[in-house]
Scaffold this motif. Structure first.
Motif: not given
Length: 223
Positions: A202, A209, A211
């Motif tokens: 993550e 934001s 992964r």
């Protein structure tokens, strides 16, 4: 200038956009590795697989040059390359003991004269170019790496493939490509790599934001 040279995601476009943003990127991310123990461990593990003195290319090294420097500290013979002259200028200033050169990541073979590489690292170097170029890029890397040599790819996960507003927050429009683990694995295997490990983490609180995908692979003989 012909039309293809000015297309979004072209060599010229990527160099131009990074020349314009390199100083800001350095300002924002000069110390990012201080808060990324997982990534430091990934690079240490890669260096261990390559072995002391191994010849490695850090493609898309950017203006900080930190990946190149960390691998040098681990005993590797590393060349950092980037399309942006400004990125290379700043990287040389930031890490004067390291080697950097203006070069296209698809032309890595000519950038590393004197034999095949023992390894190659791509830390977010794929997202500036169209996804259709992924197979040819990995094929070029495969041709530059010796049998048994190591590959480490770190990329942002997703489906984007086109021009977006600059994630750094400038008023520039930039090319932005994301990948799935399956896409990266297929391209690596087609380029004669054995995929050894794929890990997804993550985003940290201070990151975009999205992964992150970490793919480790070994160069195989072609069929």
């Amino acid at each position: 200038m012909n039309d293809s040279a000015s297309e979004p995601g072209s060599v010229f476009d990527v160099a131009r956009s990074w020349d314009a943003r390199a100083d800001l990127y350095l300002q924002l991310f000069r110390h990012e590795w201080d808060s990324k123990p997982f990534d430091r461990a990934v690079l240490a593990e890669f260096a261990g697989r390559v072995g002391g003195g191994g010849r490695v290319c850090d493609v898309g090294c950017g203006p900080c040059g930190k990946v190149t420097a960390m691998l040098v500290e681990r005993g590797l013979d590393v060349l950092g390359i980037d399309l942006s002259p400004r990125c290379i200028e700043l990287a040389r200033r930031e890490e004067p003991e390291c080697q950097f050169e203006v070069r296209d990541q698809q032309d890595v073979g000519r950038a590393v004269q004197g034999g095949l590489l023992d390894g190659l690292v791509s830390y977010y170097s794929l997202h500036d170019r169209p996804k259709r170029e992924l197979p040819s890029t990995l094929a070029a890397w495969g041709e530059a790496i010796r049998l048994g040599g190591q590959l480490l790819i770190v990329a942002k996960e997703g489906t984007s493939d086109g021009v977006v507003g600059d994630p750094l927050g400038t008023d520039h429009r930039v090319y932005w490509a994301e990948f799935t683990a399956q896409e990266l694995c297929r391209a690596a295997e087609a380029a004669a790599f054995q995929v050894d490990d794929v890990t997804v983490r993550e985003a940290y609180a201070d990151e975009i934001s999205t992964r992150r995908i970490y793919l480790s692979a070994t160069r195989l003989a072609r069929a």
